[in-house]
Design an enzyme around this catalytic site. Structure first.
Site, PDB file in Angstrom:
ATOM      1  N   ASN A   1     -44.927   4.462 -37.825  1.00  0.00           N
ATOM      2  CA  ASN A   1     -44.436   5.708 -38.235  1.00  0.00           C
ATOM      3  C   ASN A   1     -43.557   4.842 -39.522  1.00  0.00           C
ATOM      4  O   ASN A   1     -42.414   4.733 -38.971  1.00  0.00           O
ATOM      5  CB  ASN A   1     -43.747   6.540 -37.393  1.00  0.00           C
ATOM      6  CG  ASN A   1     -43.064   7.348 -38.037  1.00  0.00           C
ATOM      7  OD1 ASN A   1     -42.967   7.761 -39.069  1.00  0.00           O
ATOM      8  ND2 ASN A   1     -42.016   8.376 -37.231  1.00  0.00           N
ATOM      9  N   TRP A   2     -43.724   5.008 -40.542  1.00  0.00           N
ATOM     10  CA  TRP A   2     -43.005   4.522 -41.525  1.00  0.00           C
ATOM     11  C   TRP A   2     -41.930   5.288 -42.117  1.00  0.00           C
ATOM     12  O   TRP A   2     -40.803   4.955 -43.125  1.00  0.00           O
ATOM     13  CB  TRP A   2     -43.833   4.028 -42.827  1.00  0.00           C
ATOM     14  CG  TRP A   2     -44.683   2.864 -42.451  1.00  0.00           C
ATOM     15  CD1 TRP A   2     -44.636   1.888 -41.472  1.00  0.00           C
ATOM     16  CD2 TRP A   2     -45.442   1.995 -43.680  1.00  0.00           C
ATOM     17  NE1 TRP A   2     -45.343   0.851 -41.770  1.00  0.00           N
ATOM     18  CE2 TRP A   2     -46.041   0.960 -42.757  1.00  0.00           C
ATOM     19  CE3 TRP A   2     -46.113   2.457 -44.547  1.00  0.00           C
ATOM     20  CZ2 TRP A   2     -47.043   0.094 -43.480  1.00  0.00           C
ATOM     21  CZ3 TRP A   2     -47.123   1.616 -45.306  1.00  0.00           C
ATOM     22  CH2 TRP A   2     -47.510   0.510 -44.660  1.00  0.00           C
ATOM     23  N   LYS A   3     -41.858   6.475 -41.686  1.00  0.00           N
ATOM     24  CA  LYS A   3     -40.767   7.343 -42.017  1.00  0.00           C
ATOM     25  C   LYS A   3     -40.625   7.456 -43.499  1.00  0.00           C
ATOM     26  O   LYS A   3     -41.623   7.376 -44.163  1.00  0.00           O
ATOM     27  CB  LYS A   3     -39.694   6.992 -41.290  1.00  0.00           C
ATOM     28  CG  LYS A   3     -39.795   7.102 -39.767  1.00  0.00           C
ATOM     29  CD  LYS A   3     -38.453   7.048 -38.936  1.00  0.00           C
ATOM     30  CE  LYS A   3     -38.750   6.836 -37.536  1.00  0.00           C
ATOM     31  NZ  LYS A   3     -37.692   6.774 -36.805  1.00  0.00           N
TER      32      LYS A   3
ATOM     33  N   HIS B   1     -41.948  15.521 -34.879  1.00  0.00           N
ATOM     34  CA  HIS B   1     -41.090  13.978 -34.577  1.00  0.00           C
ATOM     35  C   HIS B   1     -39.689  14.690 -34.424  1.00  0.00           C
ATOM     36  O   HIS B   1     -39.273  15.616 -35.031  1.00  0.00           O
ATOM     37  CB  HIS B   1     -41.260  13.169 -35.595  1.00  0.00           C
ATOM     38  CG  HIS B   1     -40.420  11.936 -35.647  1.00  0.00           C
ATOM     39  ND1 HIS B   1     -39.183  11.953 -35.783  1.00  0.00           N
ATOM     40  CD2 HIS B   1     -40.923  10.772 -34.994  1.00  0.00           C
ATOM     41  CE1 HIS B   1     -38.860  10.557 -35.471  1.00  0.00           C
ATOM     42  NE2 HIS B   1     -40.018   9.843 -35.100  1.00  0.00           N
TER      43      HIS B   1
ATOM     44  N   GLU C   1     -36.917  13.816 -35.667  1.00  0.00           N
ATOM     45  CA  GLU C   1     -36.068  13.801 -37.145  1.00  0.00           C
ATOM     46  C   GLU C   1     -36.478  15.142 -37.342  1.00  0.00           C
ATOM     47  O   GLU C   1     -35.734  15.681 -38.502  1.00  0.00           O
ATOM     48  CB  GLU C   1     -36.382  12.421 -37.594  1.00  0.00           C
ATOM     49  CG  GLU C   1     -35.666  11.335 -37.395  1.00  0.00           C
ATOM     50  CD  GLU C   1     -36.488   9.905 -37.463  1.00  0.00           C
ATOM     51  OE1 GLU C   1     -37.426   9.857 -38.341  1.00  0.00           O
ATOM     52  OE2 GLU C   1     -36.282   9.250 -36.643  1.00  0.00           O
TER      53      GLU C   1
ATOM     54  N   GLU D   1     -40.872  10.472 -27.060  1.00  0.00           N
ATOM     55  CA  GLU D   1     -39.793   9.759 -27.462  1.00  0.00           C
ATOM     56  C   GLU D   1     -38.367  10.149 -27.215  1.00  0.00           C
ATOM     57  O   GLU D   1     -37.932  11.075 -27.700  1.00  0.00           O
ATOM     58  CB  GLU D   1     -40.051  10.008 -29.014  1.00  0.00           C
ATOM     59  CG  GLU D   1     -41.397   9.347 -29.526  1.00  0.00           C
ATOM     60  CD  GLU D   1     -41.376   8.872 -31.115  1.00  0.00           C
ATOM     61  OE1 GLU D   1     -41.360   7.662 -31.201  1.00  0.00           O
ATOM     62  OE2 GLU D   1     -40.944   9.760 -31.857  1.00  0.00           O
TER      63      GLU D   1
ATOM     64  N   GLY E   1     -34.586   4.396 -32.968  1.00  0.00           N
ATOM     65  CA  GLY E   1     -33.839   3.730 -34.113  1.00  0.00           C
ATOM     66  C   GLY E   1     -32.387   3.176 -33.540  1.00  0.00           C
ATOM     67  O   GLY E   1     -31.600   2.830 -34.504  1.00  0.00           O
TER      68      GLY E   1
ATOM     69  N   SER F   1     -37.371   2.301 -30.226  1.00  0.00           N
ATOM     70  CA  SER F   1     -37.091   1.059 -30.240  1.00  0.00           C
ATOM     71  C   SER F   1     -38.012   0.070 -29.667  1.00  0.00           C
ATOM     72  O   SER F   1     -37.771  -1.150 -28.913  1.00  0.00           O
ATOM     73  CB  SER F   1     -35.700   0.948 -29.687  1.00  0.00           C
ATOM     74  OG  SER F   1     -34.558   1.615 -30.509  1.00  0.00           O
TER      75      SER F   1
ATOM     76  N   GLY G   1     -41.331   2.822 -35.004  1.00  0.00           N
ATOM     77  CA  GLY G   1     -40.895   3.227 -36.459  1.00  0.00           C
ATOM     78  C   GLY G   1     -40.347   1.912 -37.050  1.00  0.00           C
ATOM     79  O   GLY G   1     -40.966   1.056 -37.767  1.00  0.00           O
ATOM     80  N   GLY G   2     -39.152   1.413 -36.715  1.00  0.00           N
ATOM     81  CA  GLY G   2     -38.405   0.310 -37.319  1.00  0.00           C
ATOM     82  C   GLY G   2     -39.181  -1.059 -37.544  1.00  0.00           C
ATOM     83  O   GLY G   2     -39.615  -1.807 -38.412  1.00  0.00           O
TER      84      GLY G   2
HETATM   85  P1  PGA Z   1     -37.995   3.533 -33.689  1.00  0.00           P
HETATM   86  O1  PGA Z   1     -38.702   4.842 -34.017  1.00  0.00           O
HETATM   87  O2  PGA Z   1     -39.217   2.422 -33.371  1.00  0.00           O
HETATM   88  O3  PGA Z   1     -37.572   2.791 -34.947  1.00  0.00           O
HETATM   89  O4  PGA Z   1     -37.217   3.733 -32.693  1.00  0.00           O
HETATM   90  C1  PGA Z   1     -39.650   5.352 -33.428  1.00  0.00           C
HETATM   91  C2  PGA Z   1     -39.886   6.695 -33.995  1.00  0.00           C
HETATM   92  O5  PGA Z   1     -39.135   7.480 -34.400  1.00  0.00           O
HETATM   93  O6  PGA Z   1     -41.192   6.906 -33.843  1.00  0.00           O
END
Ligand code: PGA
Length: 257
Positions: free
Chosen positions: A9-11, A96, A98, A167, A173, A213, A234-235
């Site tokens: 997930n590149w956001k 998600h 966010e 999640e 993050g 994470s 994500g990251g």
């Molecule tokens: P993260 O994000 O791996 O940076 O914690 C995961 C996500 O939001 O899907």
């Protein structure tokens, strides 16, 4: 056996150019000798078509990070399932945290999106997870159960064409991941809930991901759990080397080295 799935997930990261450069590096790093791991990359909408074209034939899929529940109309800024399908996307992340907590998306919106994605032939990756306050108040299980029940209300599934991502919001993050044992416990509960919604057989075939994470050092512990079938990353998915290592570690943990 359920096919493990690693989803990036590149956001709101990477332009078209960045995405294509990533694809070149990543495909090269994976090489030919790949074991059975499904890989899905979800770039921003603007890079979806070009990335999808570059990934065609590589066995790596492109997916979207969100969609709207109508096919067309006066919905400024929104993107429809048909538009996503035209880019070659097969998956779409829905709900998600966010989107829930930064953009105010509620369970009703998530439910509409999941239903429309399924009706359109996209595979939804529906996210659920508790906040830190909810966990500290001992409400993690009831929150996740509510998100599943509301998000999947009226959804009929004859085959397991739906992925759930657990999640915990406090792990996203932050560099603080849930322990594999805690994530397993919640994933088993999610599978039980899916069993009561769709029947045990379908639930057994559905994939449940952990997200929050995840990195090359901790992925192995998650995918070794009986009810965790991969990760939403994500990251650590923004660098080709890191995502390739996550895939490698998943292969080793699931299939042995
Ligand atoms: P993260 O994000 O791996 O940076 O914690 C995961 C996500 O939001 O899907």
């Amino acid at each position: 056996m359920r096919l493990p799935i690693i989803t990036a997930n590149w956001k709101m990261h990477k332009t078209v150019k960045d995405s294509l450069q990533f694809a070149e590096e990543f495909i090269g790093m994976l090489g030919e000798d790949r074991k059975g791991i499904e890989i899905v990359i979800c770039p921003p909408f603007t890079a979806l078509y070009s990335l999808g074209e570059r990934l065609r034939g590589t066995g790596i899929e492109a997916g979207a990070q969100d969609m709207f529940w109508e096919e067309w109309g006066a919905y400024t800024g929104e993107i429809s399932p048909g538009m996503l399908l035209e880019t070659g996307a097969k998956y779409v992340i829905i709900g998600h945290s966010e989107r829930r907590y930064v953009l105010g998306e509620d369970d009703t919106a998530v439910n509409r999106k999941v239903k429309r994605a399924l009706a359109s032939g996209l595979c939804p990756i529906m996210c659920v997870g508790e906040t830190l306050a909810e966990r500290e108040e001992g409400r993690a299980v009831s929150v996740v159960r509510r998100q599943l029940e509301e998000g999947l209300k009226g959804v009929e599934l004859l085959r397991p064409h739906l992925v759930i991502a657990y999640e915990p919001v406090w792990a996203i993050g932050t560099g603080v991941n849930a322990s594999p044992q805690d994530a397993q416990e919640m994933s088993r509960l999610i599978r039980d809930e899916l069993g009561s919604l769709f029947g045990v057989e379908v639930a057994q075939e559905m994939r449940i991901l952990y997200g929050g994470s995840v990195n090359p050092g901790n992925i192995g512990g998650f995918v070794a759990q009986p009810d965790i079938d991969g990760a939403l990353v994500g990251g650590a998915s923004l660098e080709a080397r890191s995502l390739a290592d996550i895939v490698k570690q998943t292969e080793e943990s699931v299939y042995g080295s």
